[in-house]
Design a protein around this motif. Structure first.
Motif, PDB file in Angstrom:
ATOM      1  N   PRO A  25      13.772  -1.121 -17.355  1.00  0.00           N
ATOM      2  CA  PRO A  25      12.586  -2.143 -16.816  1.00  0.00           C
ATOM      3  C   PRO A  25      11.922  -1.718 -16.185  1.00  0.00           C
ATOM      4  O   PRO A  25      12.472  -0.667 -15.235  1.00  0.00           O
ATOM      5  CB  PRO A  25      13.506  -3.419 -16.119  1.00  0.00           C
ATOM      6  CG  PRO A  25      14.721  -3.593 -16.934  1.00  0.00           C
ATOM      7  CD  PRO A  25      14.935  -2.167 -17.045  1.00  0.00           C
ATOM      8  N   ARG A  51       8.280  -7.375 -22.181  1.00  0.00           N
ATOM      9  CA  ARG A  51       9.493  -8.003 -21.598  1.00  0.00           C
ATOM     10  C   ARG A  51       9.136  -6.770 -20.973  1.00  0.00           C
ATOM     11  O   ARG A  51      10.133  -7.103 -19.578  1.00  0.00           O
ATOM     12  CB  ARG A  51      10.918  -8.622 -22.401  1.00  0.00           C
ATOM     13  CG  ARG A  51      11.904  -7.268 -23.095  1.00  0.00           C
ATOM     14  CD  ARG A  51      12.734  -7.672 -23.273  1.00  0.00           C
ATOM     15  NE  ARG A  51      13.453  -6.082 -24.152  1.00  0.00           N
ATOM     16  CZ  ARG A  51      14.162  -5.741 -24.015  1.00  0.00           C
ATOM     17  NH1 ARG A  51      14.535  -6.095 -22.335  1.00  0.00           N
ATOM     18  NH2 ARG A  51      15.528  -4.190 -24.142  1.00  0.00           N
ATOM     19  N   ARG A  52      10.029  -5.644 -20.954  1.00  0.00           N
ATOM     20  CA  ARG A  52      10.197  -4.509 -19.644  1.00  0.00           C
ATOM     21  C   ARG A  52       9.230  -4.622 -18.711  1.00  0.00           C
ATOM     22  O   ARG A  52       9.143  -3.786 -18.041  1.00  0.00           O
ATOM     23  CB  ARG A  52      10.377  -3.591 -19.778  1.00  0.00           C
ATOM     24  CG  ARG A  52      12.020  -3.122 -20.922  1.00  0.00           C
ATOM     25  CD  ARG A  52      12.298  -1.857 -21.996  1.00  0.00           C
ATOM     26  NE  ARG A  52      11.810  -2.575 -23.430  1.00  0.00           N
ATOM     27  CZ  ARG A  52      12.517  -2.542 -24.800  1.00  0.00           C
ATOM     28  NH1 ARG A  52      13.390  -2.125 -24.756  1.00  0.00           N
ATOM     29  NH2 ARG A  52      11.171  -2.670 -25.334  1.00  0.00           N
ATOM     30  N   ALA A  54       7.080  -6.936 -17.749  1.00  0.00           N
ATOM     31  CA  ALA A  54       7.532  -8.140 -16.850  1.00  0.00           C
ATOM     32  C   ALA A  54       6.699  -7.655 -15.471  1.00  0.00           C
ATOM     33  O   ALA A  54       5.744  -8.837 -14.787  1.00  0.00           O
ATOM     34  CB  ALA A  54       8.692  -8.376 -17.295  1.00  0.00           C
ATOM     35  N   ASP A 260      13.282 -18.552 -14.230  1.00  0.00           N
ATOM     36  CA  ASP A 260      13.753 -17.014 -13.790  1.00  0.00           C
ATOM     37  C   ASP A 260      15.078 -16.903 -13.240  1.00  0.00           C
ATOM     38  O   ASP A 260      15.513 -16.845 -12.583  1.00  0.00           O
ATOM     39  CB  ASP A 260      12.548 -17.193 -13.631  1.00  0.00           C
ATOM     40  CG  ASP A 260      11.932 -17.829 -12.382  1.00  0.00           C
ATOM     41  OD1 ASP A 260      12.818 -19.307 -12.140  1.00  0.00           O
ATOM     42  OD2 ASP A 260      10.876 -17.363 -11.619  1.00  0.00           O
ATOM     43  N   ASN A 263      17.334 -14.585 -13.328  1.00  0.00           N
ATOM     44  CA  ASN A 263      16.476 -12.876 -13.481  1.00  0.00           C
ATOM     45  C   ASN A 263      17.587 -12.297 -12.416  1.00  0.00           C
ATOM     46  O   ASN A 263      18.031 -10.813 -12.616  1.00  0.00           O
ATOM     47  CB  ASN A 263      15.240 -12.585 -13.611  1.00  0.00           C
ATOM     48  CG  ASN A 263      14.894 -13.522 -14.498  1.00  0.00           C
ATOM     49  OD1 ASN A 263      15.049 -13.747 -15.369  1.00  0.00           O
ATOM     50  ND2 ASN A 263      13.374 -14.230 -14.032  1.00  0.00           N
ATOM     51  N   GLU A 267      19.992  -8.692 -12.722  1.00  0.00           N
ATOM     52  CA  GLU A 267      20.237  -7.175 -12.423  1.00  0.00           C
ATOM     53  C   GLU A 267      20.226  -6.753 -11.230  1.00  0.00           C
ATOM     54  O   GLU A 267      20.937  -5.627 -11.234  1.00  0.00           O
ATOM     55  CB  GLU A 267      18.349  -7.558 -11.470  1.00  0.00           C
ATOM     56  CG  GLU A 267      17.067  -8.081 -12.880  1.00  0.00           C
ATOM     57  CD  GLU A 267      15.636  -7.993 -11.537  1.00  0.00           C
ATOM     58  OE1 GLU A 267      15.637  -7.968 -10.747  1.00  0.00           O
ATOM     59  OE2 GLU A 267      15.013  -7.940 -12.061  1.00  0.00           O
ATOM     60  N   SER A 290      14.484 -17.209 -21.829  1.00  0.00           N
ATOM     61  CA  SER A 290      14.377 -16.261 -20.978  1.00  0.00           C
ATOM     62  C   SER A 290      15.385 -14.967 -20.847  1.00  0.00           C
ATOM     63  O   SER A 290      15.184 -14.169 -21.009  1.00  0.00           O
ATOM     64  CB  SER A 290      14.069 -17.086 -19.123  1.00  0.00           C
ATOM     65  OG  SER A 290      13.734 -16.043 -18.275  1.00  0.00           O
ATOM     66  N   SER A 293      15.416 -13.476 -23.880  1.00  0.00           N
ATOM     67  CA  SER A 293      14.085 -13.081 -24.397  1.00  0.00           C
ATOM     68  C   SER A 293      13.892 -11.370 -23.712  1.00  0.00           C
ATOM     69  O   SER A 293      14.015 -10.843 -23.694  1.00  0.00           O
ATOM     70  CB  SER A 293      12.536 -13.566 -24.285  1.00  0.00           C
ATOM     71  OG  SER A 293      12.769 -13.798 -22.516  1.00  0.00           O
ATOM     72  N   ARG A 294      15.266 -12.341 -22.482  1.00  0.00           N
ATOM     73  CA  ARG A 294      15.110 -10.474 -21.663  1.00  0.00           C
ATOM     74  C   ARG A 294      15.572  -9.451 -21.426  1.00  0.00           C
ATOM     75  O   ARG A 294      16.002  -8.346 -21.430  1.00  0.00           O
ATOM     76  CB  ARG A 294      14.538 -10.965 -19.805  1.00  0.00           C
ATOM     77  CG  ARG A 294      13.725 -11.513 -19.653  1.00  0.00           C
ATOM     78  CD  ARG A 294      13.974 -11.885 -17.684  1.00  0.00           C
ATOM     79  NE  ARG A 294      14.254 -10.898 -17.088  1.00  0.00           N
ATOM     80  CZ  ARG A 294      13.510 -10.672 -16.557  1.00  0.00           C
ATOM     81  NH1 ARG A 294      12.176 -10.652 -16.518  1.00  0.00           N
ATOM     82  NH2 ARG A 294      14.178  -9.633 -15.249  1.00  0.00           N
ATOM     83  N   ARG A 323      10.275 -11.095 -28.396  1.00  0.00           N
ATOM     84  CA  ARG A 323      10.605  -9.445 -28.370  1.00  0.00           C
ATOM     85  C   ARG A 323       9.957  -8.661 -29.737  1.00  0.00           C
ATOM     86  O   ARG A 323       9.962  -8.452 -30.258  1.00  0.00           O
ATOM     87  CB  ARG A 323      11.864  -9.245 -28.167  1.00  0.00           C
ATOM     88  CG  ARG A 323      12.324 -10.141 -27.088  1.00  0.00           C
ATOM     89  CD  ARG A 323      14.500 -10.943 -27.730  1.00  0.00           C
ATOM     90  NE  ARG A 323      14.887  -9.677 -28.021  1.00  0.00           N
ATOM     91  CZ  ARG A 323      15.885  -8.976 -26.810  1.00  0.00           C
ATOM     92  NH1 ARG A 323      16.034  -9.011 -25.527  1.00  0.00           N
ATOM     93  NH2 ARG A 323      16.147  -7.644 -27.618  1.00  0.00           N
TER      94      ARG A 323
END
Length: 420
Positions: A25, A51-52, A54, A260, A263, A267, A290, A293-294, A323
């Motif tokens: 990312p 997506r990377r 974002a 989100d 997220n 991470e 989400s 997709s990530r 994606r």
């Protein structure tokens, strides 16, 4: 987009898709591109939708270096400027000197030219240009150069996220996720975090015979103060190199989340482990979409009936849209050869999806039931169970470590079929 995989299910090292899949990312940066041709602007725009990217803000304009000079006379320069020019080397250097008068010295500049000239490359690097690419460029070229420029030197790479989701409830997606996570940890002595995202009805704590006082709910509801130290305290140790972020064991609240919500949590998990396995519940809302997709890789588990085929097709189609620059999801066909149940053949199931099964697992309620009721993985109950080789095979492919050693045909493989 070429989706051809090797026999082990991975992409060839020279395949552009493999290059894209390895990109991490991109941090929160601003990027402006000034192009002259659509063949260059198009892959840059595709990168902006990835997506990377974002967190990054990317704007693409036409007009090349002259447009950039005019623009930056009255506007601050971003973290990265991407320029395309069809000018010959002498004219190109002259335009860049004019651009230097209006560019902030802290901005990085990537030049895309149409002349494959070593002397020009050396001259541009000497003048402070971060990178010179020769047109035409691909999505992989654009993403790679941005990633290389904005990855901290010496920083540890983020762990890869592998999301498991069922095409239908009860198809065994969680069981496969848990066993594959265990295989990755055991085979490679590599740290794995298994996150059970089914907060209401997750079973990872039961399957690993764990009853932690805290887990994923505390992480989500304390998102404003979560850090690496606090996150580590929430993990339950399941085995060597395998940690569990467990779902609650009681229904004392409802769990409605914005898109989100997970997220930041994911991470943080990525910073501490090379592999993060996400056990995603069978539902379709903002946050599950989400998460899927990530994720770096998605594994869809299905049983061979019509409802699963329809749902799997919908999942694959939606994930391709979400994606567009990623490899296709992997498919695992589970609970095959159930007595007296008619089923769709593997070939008929995979054909409309455009995805060959990564693995096929035969129905075995006794073996899997014993493992579940004991709070242990299949390999811990019976190391020679045919499913163990399947989980090892999946672990090898998902981690990019090649294919697990296959057994000879006949015997167990008549009951349990592997496909790359």
């Amino acid at each position: 987009m070429d989706q051809t995989r090797n026999d082990d299910g991975a992409f060839p090292a020279s395949d552009p898709q493999a290059q894209v899949d390895k990109i991490r990312p991109i941090p929160r940066i601003s990027i402006q591109a000034f192009c002259e041709t659509e063949s260059v602007s198009h892959p840059i725009e595709m990168a902006g939708a990835d997506r990377r990217m974002a967190k990054a803000h990317l704007k693409v304009q036409m007009g090349g270096i002259k447009a950039a000079i005019e623009h930056f006379q009255s506007a601050p320069t971003p973290n990265l400027v991407i320029l395309e020019s069809r000018q010959r080397p002498q004219e190109l250097i002259g335009e860049l000197e004019l651009l230097a008068d209006v560019c902030d010295p802290g901005s990085k500049v990537v030049m895309i030219g149409h002349h494959n000239d070593v002397a020009l490359y050396r001259d541009l690097i000497h003048r402070g240009i971060s990178e010179y690419l020769v047109a035409p460029v691909s999505l992989a070229d654009v993403m790679s150069v941005i990633g290389d420029l904005f990855t901290a030197e010496g920083a540890e790479p983020l762990g890869r996220t592998i999301a498991f989701v069922g095409a239908k409830g009860g198809v065994g997606s969680s069981t496969i996720a848990h066993n594959v996570a265990w295989s990755i940890a055991k085979l490679f002595s590599s740290d794995v975090v298994l996150a059970d995202l089914d907060l209401a009805f997750g079973t990872a704590n039961i399957n690993f015979d764990q009853d932690p006082a805290q887990g994923i709910a505390e992480a989500l509801f304390s998102a404003d103060r979560i850090d690496d130290v606090y996150f580590d305290r929430l993990l339950a140790q399941c085995a060597d190199h395998l940690s569990l972020l467990a779902a609650p064991s009681v229904l004392d609240r409802t769990y409605d989340f914005p898109g989100d919500a997970f997220n930041a949590l994911i991470e943080i998990a990525q910073r501490g482990a090379p592999a993060v396995v996400l056990d995603v519940p069978h539902s379709w809302n903002e946050w599950t979409r989400s998460v899927l997709s990530r994720a770096d890789q998605v594994v869809i588990t299905a049983t061979p009936d019509l409802a699963n085929l329809r749902n799997a097709k919908n999942l694959v189609d939606n994930l391709v849209k979400l994606r567009p620059n990623d490899s296709l999801p992997f498919l695992v066909l589970n609970q095959l050869a159930m007595p007296k149940r008619p089923e769709i053949s593997s070939a008929e199931f995979s054909e409309p999806l455009g995805v060959e099964p990564l693995a096929e697992i035969v129905f075995d309620p006794g073996g899997f039931g014993n493992a579940a009721n004991s709070g242990r993985m299949i390999a811990e109950i019976d190391s020679k169970h045919p499913a163990v080789s399947v989980f090892h095979h999946i672990a090898h492919v998902l981690t990019g470590r090649g294919e697990a050693k296959k057994q000879k045909k006949g015997g167990l493989l008549e009951k349990l079929r592997l496909r790359a």
